[in-house]
Write an enzyme that holds these catalytic residues in place. Sequence first.
Site, mmCIF file in Angstrom:
data_model
loop_
_atom_site.group_PDB
_atom_site.id
_atom_site.type_symbol
_atom_site.label_atom_id
_atom_site.label_comp_id
_atom_site.label_asym_id
_atom_site.label_seq_id
_atom_site.Cartn_x
_atom_site.Cartn_y
_atom_site.Cartn_z
ATOM 1 C CB ILE A 1 4.677 -3.127 0.070
ATOM 2 C CG1 ILE A 1 5.610 -1.922 0.173
ATOM 3 C CG2 ILE A 1 5.217 -4.144 -0.919
ATOM 4 C CD1 ILE A 1 6.972 -2.251 0.760
ATOM 5 C CE LYS B 1 1.819 3.625 -3.072
ATOM 6 N NZ LYS B 1 1.878 4.094 -1.660
ATOM 7 C CB ALA C 1 2.479 2.144 3.246
ATOM 8 C CD GLU C 2 -0.495 6.512 2.382
ATOM 9 O OE1 GLU C 2 -0.026 5.525 1.784
ATOM 10 O OE2 GLU C 2 -1.724 6.729 2.507
ATOM 11 C CB SER D 1 -7.606 -2.798 1.473
ATOM 12 O OG SER D 1 -7.787 -2.044 0.298
ATOM 13 C CB THR D 2 -10.404 -7.111 -0.176
ATOM 14 O OG1 THR D 2 -9.722 -8.198 0.460
ATOM 15 C CG2 THR D 2 -11.360 -7.677 -1.206
ATOM 16 C CD GLU D 3 -12.302 0.416 -0.669
ATOM 17 O OE1 GLU D 3 -12.003 0.246 0.533
ATOM 18 O OE2 GLU D 3 -12.609 1.503 -1.157
ATOM 19 C CD GLU E 1 -0.570 -12.789 -0.493
ATOM 20 O OE1 GLU E 1 -1.582 -13.440 -0.207
ATOM 21 O OE2 GLU E 1 0.333 -13.195 -1.227
ATOM 22 C CB CYS F 1 -3.381 -9.553 5.611
ATOM 23 S SG CYS F 1 -1.844 -10.360 5.206
ATOM 24 C CD GLN G 1 -6.177 0.429 10.471
ATOM 25 O OE1 GLN G 1 -6.365 0.913 9.357
ATOM 26 N NE2 GLN G 1 -6.821 -0.635 10.904
ATOM 27 C CD GLU H 1 -8.049 -7.293 6.811
ATOM 28 O OE1 GLU H 1 -8.262 -6.573 5.818
ATOM 29 O OE2 GLU H 1 -7.101 -8.081 6.908
#
Lengths: 290, 479
Positions: free
Chosen positions: B156, B182, B184-185, B235-237, B256, B290, B337, B387
């Site tokens: 997530i 998991k 996010a860090e 992310s899409t990547e 997602e 998103c 970010q 994005e």
Amino acid sequence: MSDRIDVRKTYKLYIGGAFPRSESGHSYEVRDAGGAFVANAALASRKDGRDAVVAARKAFGGWSGRTAYNRAQVLYRVAEVMEDRRPQFVQAVQQSEGLRAKDADRVVDEAVDRLVWFAGWADKVTQVVGGANPVAGPYFNLSTPEPTGVVAVLAPQASSLLGLVSVIAPVVVTGNTAVVVSSFERPLPAVTFAEVLATSDVPGGVVNILTGSAATIGPWLASHMDVNAIDLVGVAGDPALAAELEVAAADNLKRVRRAPAAEPDWAVEPGLGSMTAFLETKTVWHPIGV
Amino acid sequence: MTTPFTYAPALESRSVVDIKPSYGLFVGGEFVDGGGTAFKTINPATEEVLAEVAEADEADVDRAVRAARTAYDKVWSRMSGRERAKYLYRIARIIQERSRELAVLESLDNGKPIREARDVDVPTVAAHFFYYAGWADKLEYAGYGSTPLGVAGQIIPWNFPLLMLAWKVAPALACGNTVVLKPAETTPLTALLFAEICQQADLPPGVVNIVTGAGATGQALVAHPGIDKVAFTGSTEVGKAIARTVAGTDKRVTLELGGKAANIVFDDAPLDQAVEGIVNGIFFNQGHVCCAGSRLLVQESIAEELLARLKRRMTTLRVGDPLDKNTDLGAINSAEQLARIHELSAVGEAEGAGRWAPPCDLPEKGFWFPPTLFTGVSQAHRIAREEIFGPVLSVLTFRTPAEAVEKANNTPYGLSAGVWSDKGSLILSIANQLRAGVVWANTFNKFDPTSPFGGYKESGHGREGGRHGLAAYLKGAEA
């Protein structure tokens, strides 16, 4: 066996409602179940695949925009025309699959009935898989299924007619358009089916049928950025190729219907999954009372 | 600030939260050490170190997957839906009971305003557990059978750390799966607090496992042969990389991913409502959404009027301390970010778009970006295509409904869209033509556990929420 096996014709591709030869000029020998030469079928190339995707994309807006009631009737019309040409299909299935007349008869019966079954779903699938959502707030909120777009279908290799119909009908009945690669060794029932589509009320480009090799054309369709989904059933039993196609499909996050370990029993009713695999769910919100 | 008055600070107390100096992984119902290099999680509003968090290496991920498998085989998949439901109801209740603590911790670790964490995130989290708790003993009515998949690996993002956890964990558990999650860090703390909630609820050990770490930990989880399902939001990547990793396996996957939503305002729209919707669409959660309405498509005849109102409204937005209850925009989640938002905004200027932001004093420490809009944006501009995932709005215009649809759909993404008009027939026509998984008409950014959510095209596969959300976790579903 009928003597009519000697009546020969030129078997071509079916793209955008027309019957072109392969742009590559290639064809390949099709043999019957006993190994005897039957015809030279067009061998579809990468370019034919691209032309078919263009035709399918062009047809998508009109086809998906039709009422479900209308799509149901168009599919039913395909069944009608197919029924009308039963003997030709029985012969084609016998020739391709080496079945006895009685068994080929049953396959054609089932294929026609399968089309009728899917035709009826056009205006029912929304009610069965969509719905109204009771959100906690003053909003009207509906979820409805919509077609995902252009679907590449690698058709089954063994079941040349019933399998073919069972993978094309669920894709197009909901409003998708299709680019189909037929069985490689048994392509002729697919060509005959294309002739039925062309003389039914199916708009050109909604179904495009390529005779040729899934191993050759499949990778191009899987990596094509304007194809939204792919059905890999035609490479059942070849996990290495299936995996390669799945990797290619990731480039634009295609919806993938994975290849099963072995070709399924097409006599079994296919269920909703063959349709929902190529549907999106759209949820629309609107306030109530303001 | 040019406003005629100022607000007195209304700080939420952080005394309700007890942050430990260091956290381990949550495996098999217990907190354990991680084999990787521990990392620090910081408060993005102050850059203060909040805690040190263990990094799960491959061996840790393997242990967590094994714990989940054991719990699946021995306990969870054998338990009746009725009993599973009760555990989920317990969790939902504890989330409500500890809601203030969760909201404050979320705000501290993520940077989001306490007002949003308190009024949106945490109540929606509880609602998801309540909603899916009720499905656990009613699965046969959903139409996907009632056979779970097994062990789910879930990854997530940092924008809604607890809400995304709820979206993933609640349906998975309701269907009888066990999970390795998991977070996010940059935002692991509320997931670790959730682990304590699982303990308080006496959830059987191993049903929920939490492995903290960054990309490598996520990769180890996705690639682990012991998981049956991958659920990813991000992310899409990365989504594409996951799709490649699971290719040729039996692992089921839902993704997602990103979005570049069009928010379409027609000339008959109620303008003040539309302005509120535009602001909510792009500045909610600092634009770290998103489905954010990052492309405003305004009908040309009202563009000037709407922009004037929008700018006036933007000058009233308060940027600052996330724990202040008056704050509208909190901190950008990370320096990384913030750099991306700066980079894309600079590209927007370089490509000729007009940049505007209200005058606003930003705190000296922490990661901040003012609410910003770009005018004169064309479809070719990168800020209209990529994005940004920040409080940056691109404004485009259109003349006809057909042009609006054309521009709205001109993106590889297809997650969400907005339509503003007083004319019902127009709204329904536009909603039908938009290639997006969620369409908000005369509203934006609404979420509810009963409501399927997910994207078309490169915004991902599958749906979360509602009856549809069960399909991702049951064997009988093909989606």
